[in-house]
Design a protein around this motif. Structure first.
Motif, short mmCIF file in Angstrom:
data_model
loop_
_atom_site.label_atom_id
_atom_site.label_comp_id
_atom_site.label_asym_id
_atom_site.label_seq_id
_atom_site.Cartn_x
_atom_site.Cartn_y
_atom_site.Cartn_z
N LEU A 145 25.32 -17.54 -31.31
CA LEU A 145 24.90 -18.69 -32.10
C LEU A 145 26.11 -19.57 -32.43
N ALA A 148 27.01 -21.46 -29.36
CA ALA A 148 26.06 -22.54 -29.11
C ALA A 148 26.39 -23.75 -29.98
N LYS A 149 26.69 -23.50 -31.25
CA LYS A 149 27.01 -24.60 -32.16
C LYS A 149 28.30 -25.32 -31.74
N TYR A 164 22.24 -20.63 -26.95
CA TYR A 164 21.11 -20.44 -27.87
C TYR A 164 20.14 -19.40 -27.30
N SER A 167 21.61 -16.04 -27.66
CA SER A 167 21.57 -15.62 -29.07
C SER A 167 20.20 -15.03 -29.41
N ILE A 188 17.79 -19.57 -36.01
CA ILE A 188 18.41 -20.04 -34.77
C ILE A 188 17.73 -21.30 -34.27
N GLU A 189 16.39 -21.31 -34.31
CA GLU A 189 15.65 -22.48 -33.85
C GLU A 189 15.99 -23.71 -34.70
N LYS A 192 19.40 -24.93 -33.81
CA LYS A 192 19.33 -25.61 -32.51
C LYS A 192 18.95 -27.08 -32.69
#
Length: 671
Positions: A145, A148-149, A164, A167, A188-189, A192
């Motif tokens: 995560l 992804a960020k 993502y 993750s 997480i969603e 995103k």
């Protein structure tokens, strides 16, 4: 047991004191380094070597993790990173539990850099965790995560989407209860969506900028592959080998671009700079086996572990505590970076040259390479000037370093009280290296912030210094001779050295480097004393023979104008001259000052722009302007003159900014 410098000297003197008169006499009469090592080994091997311990400490690592977490909670991120770094260096890596603690330390460091929006550093640490392994499985989704960020913030949509997805995948494998699982999935969603909206528009803001300066492309010579084709190396009985120009060379030109044959970090920077490439390290990669060195990347860690650090690991602290100089570390590194068989294969070719009386001609190869050990072996060591008594101490240190190789399994199985023929040969090479490095090693440096104004040059004041961080051997640069008015400036990019012209150089001129003392800052007496003590020669360079003044002794309103007659050596000293025509007392020709003064007036246009570019930290543009100004000064006047020195110092400042910098370096200039 560890020995400090006082202890080592004491043990060394004690060992030498045990030598019988017959042994001392035999040592004085010895005609080769192999015999010297053999004569000294029995007594010198009694000097305590130390335990070679790793100093890893899981308790300390745990304490630093907790301390870092407290700083993180208070948003004191700089102190948090320092604590995590400390814990990473000292954390053992022998068990799964050790490595799990290490990955948590690295993960916490990455989380801290995420808060600081240093996304590329975050990604580097996440890669480091992947290499270590053993990160708690139920927490892996957090790493993905975070990755992804970071990709979102850097504007990389595709890699962000993959992270993502990974993750979510690792989250579903974490065995969380259904309620907790669904809550994390929603988290997480949401991240995103939020990151896509908030970070993509700021992507450019977070990308690390590529420096505007791009080093000019270096074209190597065909014979000396680390040198400019406009350079050759000549030799005579007085100067030995020396570099000279075969064509005119403009100021600012790159003359040498040379990788180190071998390099080391000094004691003060062992936990600040990468042991392999010597770059400044903000986020250290720890050695798995010891807490004495760090690396800048997992790549450098692997490279070092496959070569020198496989032998030296655990003994670095012993070398520091023994008081061994950086040249001693370098003499060892020249050996430890190569397998023993590399040197044994050269024994038949080199053994005769280990004799003081060897008259065999050195075979000069058509191509002189920086990575060729033969070029290192045959560098000057002034053996004819060396006192025999001095070699006793050199032999003691050589044996100390040889025993580190033995204990580091360099030779495989060993017995400390027995000296094999292979070990004897390697010991003699170390002794030779110590003698060579005294006259041929160069410092490796980087720009660092400094507040010590007491040590600042009277020529230019700055809030930084070019600080020494280690040493290296450069076989091509080692061929350059000294002048107190050097032709060059040198700086490092990692452990590679770049040498650039600091003045216009004419064809057939000798290209001088500098061994420390400079005429513009040091008196003649100080320069001569330093060069005699350290390098064993009396300097006869032009500033020394012509008694050039220091910068502070120079007069701003005096100019040195050359006689217009070709080949006439006379130089006029001009001060408040009313008559624009001067008759030369040497050739009786008359020189008009008007063309010279008119030419020098161009500086009034060039120098303000150069100073402006320097103040804006546009170092490449500033350098170009200062080079133009220097070319004008050398065309219409002659050194020494304060304006020439000022411009050369500013050129040096510009050039140094193309090289190594401490990771926290911030330049400011006060001229």
């Amino acid at each position: 047991m560890k020995t400090n410098i006082t202890d080592f000297q004491k043990y060394c003197e004690k060992a030498i004191g045990k030598l019988s008169n017959d042994c001392i006499e035999s040592f004085r009469e010895a005609k080769d380094d192999i015999t010297r090592i053999k004569l000294m080994y029995d007594v010198a091997q009694q000097i305590p070597l130390g335990s070679g311990s790793s100093d890893k400490d899981v308790k300390l690592a745990e304490e630093k993790k907790n301390e870092g977490n407290r700083f993180f909670a208070k948003k004191e991120y700089g102190d948090a990173i320092k604590c995590y770094n400390h814990g990473i260096i000292y954390c053992p890596q022998e068990t799964i539990q050790d490595r799990e603690l290490l990955t948590i330390l690295v993960s916490n460091r990455s989380a801290t850099n995420f808060e600081l929006e240093k996304y590329r550093r975050v990604l580097d640490d996440l890669d480091y965790i992947s290499e270590i392994g053993d990160y708690p499985k139920h927490l892996k989704y957090k790493l993905w995560l975070r990755k992804a960020k970071c990709y979102d913030a850097l504007g990389n949509i595709n890699l962000a989407a993959e992270a993502y997805a990974e993750s979510l995948k690792t989250l579903r494998q974490s065995n969380l209860k259904e309620d907790a699982l669904q809550s994390k999935i929603k988290e997480i969603e949401k991240a995103k969506i939020d990151n896509k909206k908030g970070n993509q528009k700021k992507a450019k803001e977070y990308q690390e900028l590529i420096p505007a300066f791009t080093e000019e492309r270096f074209v190597a010579g065909s014979e000396f592959v680390a040198a400019n084709p406009k350079i050759t190396v000549a030799q005579d009985s007085y100067q030995g080998r020396y570099a000279k120009a075969v064509e005119d060379i403009e100021a600012g030109t790159i003359l040498v671009e040379e990788p180190a044959f071998s390099s080391v970090v000094d004691k003060d920077h062992a936990l600040v700079n990468c042991q392999n490439c010597l770059t400044s390290v903000e986020l250290p990669i720890a050695c798995p086996g010891c807490a004495d060195v760090i690396f800048c990347s997992t790549h450098c860690s692997r490279m070092a572990t496959k070569s020198f650090h496989a032998v030296e690991c655990g003994f670095q602290r012993n070398l520091f505590d023994s008081g061994a100089s950086v040249n001693c570390l370098l003499a060892l590194r020249i050996i430890s970076q190569k397998p023993v068989q590399f040197f044994l294969d050269k024994r038949n070719k080199l053994k005769d040259f280990l004799k003081d009386s060897c008259k065999k001609n050195v075979v000069r190869k058509k191509i002189y390479r920086s990575d060729d050990y033969d070029n290192v072996f045959f560098l000057c060591r002034n053996q004819d000037l060396r006192k025999k008594e001095e070699l006793i101490h050199y032999s003691c240190m050589s044996i100390y370093l040889l025993r580190i190789l033995k204990h580091g399994s360099y030779f495989g199985d060993y017995q400390d009280d027995i000296l094999t023929e292979d070990e004897l040969f390697i010991g003699s090479l170390i002794l030779r290296h110590l003698q060579i490095l005294q006259f041929n090693a160069h410092e490796v440096s980087e720009l660092q912030n400094s507040t010590d104004l007491a040590q600042k040059s009277p020529i230019m004041f700055t809030n930084y210094e070019n600080a020494t961080i280690g040493a290296a051997l450069y076989p091509t640069l080692a061929l350059f001779n000294h002048s107190c008015d050097p032709s060059i400036v040198r700086y490092n990019i990692k452990n590679k050295i770049i040498v650039r012209a600091i003045k216009p150089i004419k064809a057939d001129d000798i290209i001088y480097e500098n061994y420390g003392p400079l005429y513009m800052t040091d008196t003649l007496e100080k320069r001569q004393e330093e060069l005699k003590n350290n390098y064993w020669f009396e300097c006869l360079c032009q500033p020394c023979t012509d008694l050039w003044p220091t910068f502070q002794e120079m007069k701003e309103n005096e100019l040195r104008i050359p006689c217009k007659t070709d080949r006439c050596p006379y130089i006029f000293t001009v001060k408040d001259q009313d008559d624009p025509f001067i008759t030369c007392p040497y050739c009786n020709n008359t020189t008009s000052l008007i063309p010279y003064l008119r030419g020098l007036m161009k500086l009034e246009e060039i120098l303000p722009e150069a100073e402006h570019q320097l103040s804006m930290k546009h170092f490449e543009n500033a350098l170009k302007k200062f080079v133009q100004a220097l070319e004008i000064l050398f065309k219409y006047s002659r050194p020494p003159h304060p304006e020439i020195i000022k411009i050369q110092q500013r050129m040096r400042i510009c050039m140094l900014h193309f090289g190594n910098k401490a990771f926290d370096y911030k330049p400011e200039t006060q001229c």
